[in-house]
Design an enzyme around this catalytic site. Structure first.
Site, short mmCIF file in Angstrom:
data_model
loop_
_atom_site.label_atom_id
_atom_site.label_comp_id
_atom_site.label_asym_id
_atom_site.label_seq_id
_atom_site.Cartn_x
_atom_site.Cartn_y
_atom_site.Cartn_z
N THR A 76 5.99 -1.79 9.87
CA THR A 76 4.56 -1.72 10.11
C THR A 76 3.72 -2.72 9.32
O THR A 76 3.00 -3.54 9.89
CB THR A 76 4.07 -0.29 9.83
OG1 THR A 76 4.74 0.60 10.74
CG2 THR A 76 2.56 -0.17 10.03
N PHE A 77 3.76 -2.66 8.00
CA PHE A 77 2.85 -3.51 7.23
C PHE A 77 3.15 -5.00 7.41
O PHE A 77 2.22 -5.79 7.63
CB PHE A 77 2.90 -3.11 5.75
CG PHE A 77 1.86 -2.08 5.37
CD1 PHE A 77 1.55 -1.04 6.24
CD2 PHE A 77 1.20 -2.14 4.16
CE1 PHE A 77 0.60 -0.09 5.90
CE2 PHE A 77 0.24 -1.20 3.81
CZ PHE A 77 -0.06 -0.17 4.68
#
Length: 418
Positions: A76-77
């Site tokens: 995600t990040f």
């Protein structure tokens, strides 16, 4: 001589205006606002399930890609920051959801102090910072990095992440920003949905719960589209809808135990699951390398400097010394860690970004996009130059290329006037 001077001025003055450091903020009123929407964990083929009619209609009436390839690691990040910087994780520095920095210490999703510390994000410059520097208003309804002052700059409007904020509330905030007077209205807005990713992790990508999350998220998109229509903005706002990665099923039996391969006291494990990263203690480095870099069923471990070049990963010092990438559907853990899990992880991502199950979503709709266009798969670093082009701002140096997306534009890139 008079004619020559007039001719020179006619060309020189527009050039000087074009080189101004920041266009006036009032110019934002003439732009088509741009909303960048992320549906976390939306695998590309979810679009074919028939559960997201609003999203399917936007795709049919606008542009969509067969798939979008995430950057490695497909988590995600790193990928959210790639989308807004155009840089591979190795280059923007957010190399994992959990990572170790020689000077800053440990970064993790739940560490709010680290997430809000601009130093972690400073190796890249997100597009809202670039836009603010060039005179545009921006707003973020959640996005990794938006809680920090990066290079000393924040969006005009932002919220700390709160997973309990309902999707409809997030949409209503975006619509409220669009209701601001034209000279104050954000030219760039982000909107983030996370229910699909959560359902994929805890119930699996083929579960009824995942399908329900698809329906709920599509209903939030329908609320946004309806709000735009009621404001007369539906054909005057550019929407770019993406995901950060896909999802694959992870049966509990498909677990690789690190403590079956090495003595855990010989290493500092930075992160488990996918990919797993660890730093051997100096006195045990050679033995750990021999044990892990040897062939293993369903697992490939690499020294940081020996990762495949196509992954664009391993040059940043925040990448651990050894990176272990399991096969699709397998997890890396320990016996003790698995015993402590309160619930099984039935879906995961982070795998090789060439894995079809990791493929992400790309849909675009609005006045600057053609209709009924299907693009071949492209890498997600290419989204950033598209965003910069739509905003009419000078992009930061990046790893992306607008060329694969030029066919999506209603006008040739060189002819569009912002």
């Amino acid at each position: 001589m008079t004619r020559i001077l007039a001719w020179l001025l006619a060309f020189a003055l527009p050039a000087l205006v074009g080189c101004s450091e920041a266009p006036p903020r009032d110019d934002a009123a003439a732009r088509a606002p741009l909303i960048l929407i992320s549906i976390d964990g939306f695998r590309a083929d979810y679009l074919q399930r028939g559960l997201t009619p609003t999203l399917a209609a936007l795709a049919a009436d606008g542009v969509h890609a067969e798939a979008m390839q995430p950057s490695f690691p497909s988590i995600t990040f790193p990928n959210h920051y790639t989308l807004v910087t155009g840089l591979y994780p190795d280059h923007h520095g957010i190399v994992h959801n959990t990572m170790q920095d020689p000077a800053l210490g440990r970064f993790a999703l739940g560490n709010r102090a680290a997430v809000g510390d601009g130093r972690w994000w400073a190796e890249g410059e997100p597009i809202w910072v670039t836009a603010e520097k060039q005179g545009l208003h921006t707003a973020t309804m959640f996005w990794p990095g938006s809680e920090a002052a990066i290079h000393g700059v924040r969006p005009d409007h932002w919220h700390p992440y709160d997973g309990d904020v309902a999707p409809r509330t997030r949409v209503d905030q975006v619509l409220a920003w669009l209701d601001l007077p034209a000279t104050q209205r954000p030219a760039f807005i982000t909107l983030y949905f996370d229910a699909v990713d959560g359902a994929g992790h805890w119930h699996g990508p083929d579960s009824p719960e995942l399908n329900a999350a698809l329906r709920d998220t599509d209903a939030a998109l329908a609320r946004l589209v309806d709000g735009l229509r009621r404001r007369g903005l539906y054909d005057r706002v550019n929407l770019v809808i993406v995901s950060d990665h896909g999802m694959t099923a992870t049966p509990p039996a498909q677990t690789i135990y690190l403590d079956d391969l090495i003595d855990l006291s010989d290493v500092d494990v930075v992160t488990y699951d996918v990919p797993a990263e660890l730093n051997p203690k100096p006195e045990h480095a050679a033995a750990v390398a021999r044990a892990l870099l040897a062939p293993h069923p369903h697992l490939r471990c690499y020294a940081r400097d020996a990762l495949p070049a196509r992954l664009h990963y391993g040059g940043n010092p925040r990448v651990a010394a050894i990176v272990c990438i399991p096969d699709d559907g397998w997890l890396v853990s320990t016996h003790a860690r698995q015993a402590k899990r309160k619930r099984a992880l039935l879906g995961e991502h982070g795998y090789d970004n060439d894995d079809p199950a990791m493929r992400a979503l790309f849909v675009a709709h609005g006045p600057d996009f053609r209709r009924g266009v299907v693009l071949p798969e492209f890498p997600n670093v290419d989204v950033y130059p598209l965003l910069a082009h739509l905003l009419g701002i000078r992009p930061q140096p990046n790893d992306g290329d607008l060329t694969p997306l030029r066919g999506a534009l209603a006008m040739p890139a060189t002819a569009m006037h912002r």
